[in-house]
Design a protein around this motif. Sequence first.
Motif, mmCIF file in Angstrom:
data_model
loop_
_atom_site.group_PDB
_atom_site.id
_atom_site.type_symbol
_atom_site.label_atom_id
_atom_site.label_comp_id
_atom_site.label_asym_id
_atom_site.label_seq_id
_atom_site.Cartn_x
_atom_site.Cartn_y
_atom_site.Cartn_z
ATOM 1 N N ILE A 1 0.849 -1.185 0.000
ATOM 2 C CA ILE A 1 0.000 0.000 0.000
ATOM 3 C C ILE A 1 0.888 1.239 0.000
ATOM 4 O O ILE A 1 1.687 1.444 0.919
ATOM 5 C CB ILE A 1 -0.927 0.032 1.232
ATOM 6 N N LEU A 2 0.758 2.054 -1.025
ATOM 7 C CA LEU A 2 1.540 3.284 -1.126
ATOM 8 C C LEU A 2 0.770 4.415 -0.454
ATOM 9 O O LEU A 2 -0.341 4.754 -0.862
ATOM 10 C CB LEU A 2 1.802 3.621 -2.597
ATOM 11 N N SER A 3 1.353 4.978 0.592
ATOM 12 C CA SER A 3 0.689 6.025 1.384
ATOM 13 C C SER A 3 1.678 7.128 1.735
ATOM 14 O O SER A 3 1.640 7.671 2.827
ATOM 15 C CB SER A 3 0.108 5.422 2.672
ATOM 16 N N TYR A 4 2.554 7.441 0.780
ATOM 17 C CA TYR A 4 3.655 8.344 1.126
ATOM 18 C C TYR A 4 3.329 9.823 0.898
ATOM 19 O O TYR A 4 4.196 10.684 1.015
ATOM 20 C CB TYR A 4 4.925 7.957 0.379
ATOM 21 N N GLY A 5 2.073 10.133 0.598
ATOM 22 C CA GLY A 5 1.631 11.515 0.612
ATOM 23 C C GLY A 5 2.087 12.353 -0.566
ATOM 24 O O GLY A 5 2.321 11.852 -1.661
ATOM 25 N N ALA A 6 2.205 13.651 -0.306
ATOM 26 C CA ALA A 6 2.520 14.624 -1.353
ATOM 27 C C ALA A 6 3.660 15.505 -0.884
ATOM 28 O O ALA A 6 3.448 16.469 -0.157
ATOM 29 C CB ALA A 6 1.279 15.465 -1.669
ATOM 30 N N GLU A 7 4.870 15.169 -1.292
ATOM 31 C CA GLU A 7 6.023 15.935 -0.816
ATOM 32 C C GLU A 7 6.576 16.884 -1.874
ATOM 33 O O GLU A 7 7.625 17.487 -1.694
ATOM 34 C CB GLU A 7 7.128 14.993 -0.317
ATOM 35 N N GLY A 8 5.834 17.049 -2.969
ATOM 36 C CA GLY A 8 6.256 17.996 -3.989
ATOM 37 C C GLY A 8 5.484 19.304 -3.889
ATOM 38 O O GLY A 8 4.476 19.404 -3.193
ATOM 39 N N ASN A 9 5.968 20.334 -4.584
ATOM 40 C CA ASN A 9 5.317 21.641 -4.592
ATOM 41 C C ASN A 9 4.696 21.908 -5.957
ATOM 42 O O ASN A 9 5.302 21.611 -6.985
ATOM 43 C CB ASN A 9 6.342 22.755 -4.317
ATOM 44 N N GLY A 12 -0.428 14.335 -14.645
ATOM 45 C CA GLY A 12 -1.292 15.508 -14.714
ATOM 46 C C GLY A 12 -2.016 15.752 -13.406
ATOM 47 O O GLY A 12 -2.037 16.870 -12.891
ATOM 48 N N LYS A 13 -2.608 14.708 -12.852
ATOM 49 C CA LYS A 13 -3.333 14.825 -11.582
ATOM 50 C C LYS A 13 -2.418 14.611 -10.386
ATOM 51 O O LYS A 13 -2.815 14.863 -9.252
ATOM 52 C CB LYS A 13 -4.472 13.807 -11.537
ATOM 53 N N ALA A 14 -1.194 14.119 -10.625
ATOM 54 C CA ALA A 14 -0.219 13.822 -9.559
ATOM 55 C C ALA A 14 -0.796 12.830 -8.547
ATOM 56 O O ALA A 14 -0.699 13.026 -7.335
ATOM 57 C CB ALA A 14 0.266 15.097 -8.872
ATOM 58 N N ILE A 15 -1.419 11.777 -9.065
ATOM 59 C CA ILE A 15 -1.925 10.694 -8.215
ATOM 60 C C ILE A 15 -1.603 9.355 -8.873
ATOM 61 O O ILE A 15 -1.246 9.295 -10.047
ATOM 62 C CB ILE A 15 -3.454 10.779 -7.994
ATOM 63 N N VAL A 16 -1.737 8.285 -8.098
ATOM 64 C CA VAL A 16 -1.666 6.938 -8.641
ATOM 65 C C VAL A 16 -3.087 6.552 -9.062
ATOM 66 O O VAL A 16 -4.000 6.567 -8.222
ATOM 67 C CB VAL A 16 -1.123 5.946 -7.590
ATOM 68 N N PRO A 17 -3.330 6.246 -10.339
ATOM 69 C CA PRO A 17 -4.686 5.905 -10.787
ATOM 70 C C PRO A 17 -5.208 4.692 -10.018
ATOM 71 O O PRO A 17 -4.509 3.678 -9.906
ATOM 72 C CB PRO A 17 -4.509 5.580 -12.273
ATOM 73 N N ASN A 18 -6.416 4.809 -9.484
ATOM 74 C CA ASN A 18 -6.928 3.742 -8.636
ATOM 75 C C ASN A 18 -8.447 3.715 -8.639
ATOM 76 O O ASN A 18 -9.095 4.700 -9.008
ATOM 77 C CB ASN A 18 -6.414 3.925 -7.198
ATOM 78 N N GLN A 19 -8.973 2.599 -8.206
ATOM 79 C CA GLN A 19 -10.402 2.453 -7.963
ATOM 80 C C GLN A 19 -10.575 1.976 -6.527
ATOM 81 O O GLN A 19 -10.190 0.855 -6.192
ATOM 82 C CB GLN A 19 -11.024 1.456 -8.943
ATOM 83 N N MET A 20 -11.089 2.858 -5.675
ATOM 84 C CA MET A 20 -11.257 2.564 -4.245
ATOM 85 C C MET A 20 -9.952 2.080 -3.610
ATOM 86 O O MET A 20 -9.943 1.192 -2.767
ATOM 87 C CB MET A 20 -12.362 1.530 -4.037
ATOM 88 N N LEU A 31 -1.276 -4.162 -5.519
ATOM 89 C CA LEU A 31 -0.763 -2.822 -5.224
ATOM 90 C C LEU A 31 -1.944 -1.889 -4.937
ATOM 91 O O LEU A 31 -2.924 -1.863 -5.688
ATOM 92 C CB LEU A 31 0.050 -2.295 -6.408
ATOM 93 N N TYR A 32 -1.835 -1.138 -3.836
ATOM 94 C CA TYR A 32 -2.913 -0.266 -3.391
ATOM 95 C C TYR A 32 -2.340 1.107 -3.051
ATOM 96 O O TYR A 32 -1.125 1.276 -2.942
ATOM 97 C CB TYR A 32 -3.608 -0.852 -2.151
ATOM 98 N N CYS A 33 -3.226 2.085 -2.856
ATOM 99 C CA CYS A 33 -2.763 3.403 -2.412
ATOM 100 C C CYS A 33 -3.821 4.031 -1.508
ATOM 101 O O CYS A 33 -5.006 3.692 -1.585
ATOM 102 C CB CYS A 33 -2.455 4.318 -3.597
ATOM 103 N N SER A 34 -3.376 4.933 -0.645
ATOM 104 C CA SER A 34 -4.296 5.652 0.236
ATOM 105 C C SER A 34 -3.749 7.044 0.498
ATOM 106 O O SER A 34 -2.584 7.339 0.224
ATOM 107 C CB SER A 34 -4.508 4.889 1.556
ATOM 108 N N GLY A 35 -4.611 7.909 1.043
ATOM 109 C CA GLY A 35 -4.185 9.266 1.364
ATOM 110 C C GLY A 35 -4.116 10.157 0.137
ATOM 111 O O GLY A 35 -4.800 9.950 -0.865
ATOM 112 N N LYS A 48 -3.637 8.938 -3.348
ATOM 113 C CA LYS A 48 -4.848 8.342 -3.922
ATOM 114 C C LYS A 48 -5.823 9.401 -4.431
ATOM 115 O O LYS A 48 -6.427 9.232 -5.495
ATOM 116 C CB LYS A 48 -5.524 7.480 -2.839
ATOM 117 N N THR A 49 -5.965 10.500 -3.690
ATOM 118 C CA THR A 49 -7.020 11.469 -3.972
ATOM 119 C C THR A 49 -6.527 12.825 -4.447
ATOM 120 O O THR A 49 -7.310 13.630 -4.947
ATOM 121 C CB THR A 49 -7.848 11.722 -2.700
ATOM 122 N N GLY A 50 -5.243 13.096 -4.281
ATOM 123 C CA GLY A 50 -4.750 14.459 -4.398
ATOM 124 C C GLY A 50 -4.801 15.127 -3.032
ATOM 125 O O GLY A 50 -5.456 14.627 -2.111
ATOM 126 N N PRO A 51 -4.113 16.281 -2.872
ATOM 127 C CA PRO A 51 -3.985 16.909 -1.548
ATOM 128 C C PRO A 51 -5.243 17.665 -1.142
ATOM 129 O O PRO A 51 -5.313 18.890 -1.228
ATOM 130 C CB PRO A 51 -2.795 17.848 -1.730
#
Length: 489
Positions: free
Chosen positions: A127-135, A373-381, A390-394, A397-400
Amino acid sequence: MPAFKKLFSGVTLWTWRRSRWINRRGDAAFSSCRPKVCVVGSGPAGFYTAQHLIKGRQDVEVDIYEQLPVPFGLVRFGVAPDHPEVKNVINTFTQTAKHARCNFYGNVNVGKDVSVQELQQAYHAVILSYGAEGNRRMGIPGEDLAGVYSAKDFVGWYNGLPSCRELSPDLNCDTAVILGQGNVALDIARILLSPTDILKKTDITHPALEALTESKVRRVLIVGRRGPMQVACTIKELREMVKLPGTRPELVQADFEGVAQALPDLPRPRKRLTELMFKAAVEPPAKDEQERRSKASRSWGLRFFRSPAMVLPNPDGTKAAAIRLAVNKLEGSGEAARAVLTDEVEDVTCGLVISSIGYKSLLIDSSVPFDSGKAIVPNQMGRVQQAPGLYCSGWLKTGPTGVIATTMNNSFDTARSLMEDLDSGNLDMSAAKSGAQHIRTLLEERGVKPVTFSDWEKIDSVEVKRGESTGKPREKLLTVENMLQVAWA
């Protein structure tokens, strides 16, 4: 479990035999090996996902990997120092980290020290949950001048993020302009204008407290592209600004034209927020409030219908001296209203510009699907598309967007998706996985020594003791090197 314990799933009869469920046709449903799950990132998204998995299944084992030696992500490095109540969630995260089926491994840079593919080989699910560390960049001339900072870096500076330790912003100016009107923008404005008697009782870093004590900033303008009814902050943060000791609000009455007529039809949270702004901008203050404002030596203001067009340099071209703002008009109404540029511009003299237009997630491993473009990992739920296991959260997953409670709910959703995949057999459990045992071996071969949660508790203890001597809840260690020295002492 009895050798022939039976279970109905729909209309299919299943029997427990040889450590796996078998149906009448002899098909194996799933293996009895314990699901090993890896979470990348130890901020709110990572911990909430781990928490929900551990509570939801009695057999799952979760390992949390974190790039820094210290856990908790934006709870430690993003929440404003004068909001200690928000940081109480750390107590819940600590319970999760200390659970018998959870392990924390700090000082591990996934994508560099170990690849996502290697994690996938060692775990049943990653599960990738490392957030948004870019500007997010503004994309305007002059944004790289001295005196222009991203909100992420400025917040990281006063909160002790090691990568922002050398920021040393120049606060030797009268006016600061913050671009963006979300909660982070208001946090920064409040920190810039708060009496240091308030800040010195928080966990703000010592270098930041010293700089703010000497600060010449007396006026902060918080600029937004749209109008009062589209402002992105919440009422709690705005109320704190209105009541901030030693300051007075400066809002432009003309910006609120037509707002009074629109108020009755607004949703309740938006209505309360807009009423508070309207009152501060238009209505005469009560006598005691008028007296308080007259004594204030600092001011703040919300400026609406403005977009950054250019940061103007000083005569020698080395640092910011002003910002040119393009004047907008709104098309549409409510949340859907769009800001449209006009030909009008205005210049605001300022020596400090802080861009608070959003964080963005970065790709840490080329094997991971990523929407740049959206700066997210494409996902469904939370299920990463075309990447089983492979999963993602935070925010990845959604953007900031949203607050900690929003992240909690979206992380719980990801955990539920994973558990559904375990129950349905969509997640491959046909083979046992070695989990952290294999990853620790790889890291040792590569000269990487992880920080355990008990190592973090040493850091925590030292920081708290450092703070006690000056009446602060903690004095943070500011470099990775110092953190590691304490962790492995």
